[in-house]
Design an enzyme around this catalytic site. Structure first.
Site, mmCIF file in Angstrom:
data_model
loop_
_atom_site.group_PDB
_atom_site.id
_atom_site.type_symbol
_atom_site.label_atom_id
_atom_site.label_comp_id
_atom_site.label_asym_id
_atom_site.label_seq_id
_atom_site.Cartn_x
_atom_site.Cartn_y
_atom_site.Cartn_z
ATOM 1 C CG LEU A 127 5.179 3.816 -2.238
ATOM 2 C CD1 LEU A 127 3.760 3.744 -2.804
ATOM 3 C CD2 LEU A 127 5.992 4.848 -2.996
ATOM 4 C CG ASP A 128 7.228 8.379 3.314
ATOM 5 O OD1 ASP A 128 8.157 7.618 3.589
ATOM 6 O OD2 ASP A 128 7.376 9.595 3.115
ATOM 7 N NE ARG A 129 1.585 5.207 9.367
ATOM 8 C CZ ARG A 129 0.533 5.911 9.782
ATOM 9 N NH1 ARG A 129 -0.685 5.560 9.406
ATOM 10 N NH2 ARG A 129 0.681 6.965 10.553
#
Length: 545
Positions: A273-275
């Site tokens: 997942l994106d940060r």
């Protein structure tokens, strides 16, 4: 306040960043693979454990890095012998019919052979003990620590001096800084201290650089365990925490927090997942389980579902976006719709509208980087607080319909300038030191540090290292003021006279500024389904502060 940046990380610190597979190992070329919102997986209920019935896995997870022999190092250092680009140079692994390179002849520099990595093994206690956390103002912070970055000589460096490599590829610091680091014994070639930057590099030379590493803060919100069985671990990832070590983040990552605080080790991320994205995140406990899940991914047997809050009134009918997406910059982590991009498909359905913004369910049928965020921007409904795709840097229409009245270079320049002004380069996974390598011309001249300053820096660093070797390392003390660092009996790693970042004090972000309104809600595959609770910002009656 936090002592920001990565100091030497912007120098030789870009050599290697641990990732979950050896083939994706980052070298100091500066390449940055932004975390994708690919296989988002959504997890169990708001409470504690839920026994899942499932198979899972991630192919070839984190490889354990073995400590290398060599000179004594302060506690917390780690040696990570990683071949350039994640593969061994040709000289290290001669193919069939090729003679092995003779080593140790008279006058010839002895080069240690590449160390083999143990595939499928994650980080262990020796890594987790490098430093510790502390909590302040709703943030999780990492105490600065010493760290060894390592790499084998890249092909294009062969025949060039270290001085040439630093001056052409690593311009974030003046050359006088590198010279001071050499005098302080921070740089090693084939496990011997570098004496002169004019030394010419040879094929398969092994470089090790000791840095004083700083990590940005993340939210103090805990990582909730949603499910665990003999095959998988499923968690609810808070926004702002990267999945695995990348860029400036190492201990402030899901992998390290689970290992340090929950004793969950040797995990293989099944997706990323994106940060800034929160929600369901799955890990396999073995490489075999990981491979099974990835086969399901390849066969399109998995379903993923996100929820987000977007600008304006989203259409009530289901909307499908099939616009191709092109990566504009891997380093900055920016994509846009472009006919030259890769095919993508996302299905959107509005769930609610509060008069100003809409909650939208998103089902990505492909897994491109930033796919949901880019498609929503194209549709004219960017995520409400998306720091990249809802930025004025895209022009008056903010990228709606693919209308961007500037070149890619201008776009990147304007995005970086906006976040520089806000002191939020972390959003782009950048630090000031990255900007001199292509985004701006703000290279510091080597004359910035004079001879006196050079000698002073080197002497100070050597004195600190002598004290560090003589005293046990303790991480529970406050950071020292830079000007007092050398005069004090240093028994911790939190201040380093050679580290420029130790002289910087950055304003802490507010916890609410670390949240982006994009959440991985559900993840479903053959025989399993995980989901997480709807976040507060997705409730029907939510209103913007």
């Amino acid at each position: 306040m936090w002592l920001g940046g990565r100091g030497w990380l912007g120098v030789l610190g870009r050599w290697r960043c641990d990732v979950r597979r050896p083939s994706f190992a980052r070298t100091w070329s500066g390449f940055k693979g932004p975390m994708a919102e690919t296989l988002s997986t959504q997890v169990g209920t708001a409470g504690g454990l839920r026994a899942p019935h499932q198979q899972n896995g991630d192919a070839g997870g984190d490889a354990r890095v073995e400590p290398s022999p060599g000179s004594p190092k302060p506690a917390g250092r780690e040696v990570e012998p990683t071949p350039v680009g994640g593969e061994y140079p040709s000289a290290a692994a001669p193919g069939p019919g090729k003679r092995k390179k003779r080593r140790g002849a008279t006058g010839e520099r002895v080069v240690p052979p590449p160390k083999k990595r143990r595939t499928g093994v994650s980080f262990g206690d020796e890594h987790f003990k490098e430093t510790s956390y502390y909590f302040e103002g709703g943030l999780r912070k990492v105490r600065p620590y010493y760290f060894d970055f390592q790499t084998y000589c890249k092909g294009r460096w062969v025949g060039h001096s270290l001085l040439h490599v630093f001056s052409t590829e690593f311009r974030a610091q003046p050359l006088a800084y590198y010279e001071a680091a050499v005098q302080a014994g921070r740089l090693h070639l084939n496990e011997k201290p570098v004496q002169d930057l004019n030394i010419v590099l040879k094929d398969n030379d092994f470089l090790r650089n000791t840095v004083h590493r700083h990590e940005p803060p993340v939210t103090a919100e805990p990582i909730r365990l949603l499910a665990e069985n003999e095959d998988v671990v499923v968690v609810d990832k808070p926004s702002s925490i990267p999945v695995h070590p990348c860029g400036r983040f190492r201990h402030n990552t899901v992998i390290f927090i689970l290992g340090k605080e929950h004793q969950l080790k040797e995990l293989h991320p099944l997706h990323r997942l994106d940060r800034l994205t929160s929600g369901v995140l799955m890990f396999a406990k073995t490489a075999a389980v990981s491979e099974r899940i990835h086969e399901q991914v390849r066969d399109r047997q998995l379903e993923k579902e996100y929820v987000c809050r977007v600008e304006g009134e989203f259409p009530t009918e289901e909307v499908t976006c099939k616009e191709p997406i092109l990566v504009v910059s891997y380093k900055v982590g920016v994509c846009r719709v472009d006919t030259r991009g890769k095919p993508c498909e996302t299905v959107f359905q509005r769930l609610s509208y509060n008069g100003q913004s809409s909650v939208v369910r998103c089902r990505p049928l492909t897994g491109r980087t930033h796919q949901i965020r880019v498609h929503l921007q194209f549709l004219g409904h960017p995520i409400l607080n998306d720091p990249i795709y809802n930025s004025v840097a895209w022009g008056p229409s903010r990228g709606r319909g693919g209308r961007i009245p500037k070149t890619d270079e201008e776009l990147l320049r304007d995005l970086v300038a906006e976040h520089q002004a806000k002191q939020s380069l972390d959003v782009l996974d950048l630090c000031e030191g990255d900007l001199s390598s292509g985004l701006t011309d703000s290279t510091a001249p080597s004359s910035e540090l004079g001879k006196d300053s050079l000698e002073e820096l080197a002497a100070a660093a050597q004195k600190m290292e002598e004290v560090a070797e003589a005293a046990p390392q303790k991480l529970d003390t406050i950071a020292l003021a830079p000007e007092k660092a050398v005069e004090t009996d240093v028994t911790n790693q939190e201040a380093d006279s050679l580290c420029a970042e130790c002289r910087l004090v950055r304003q802490d972000p507010l916890p609410k500024d670390l949240v982006m309104f994009l959440h991985a809600l559900r993840y479903k595959g053959p025989g399993f389904e995980y989901f997480s609770p709807m976040p507060a910002w997705a409730q029907d009656d939510w209103q913007k502060d």
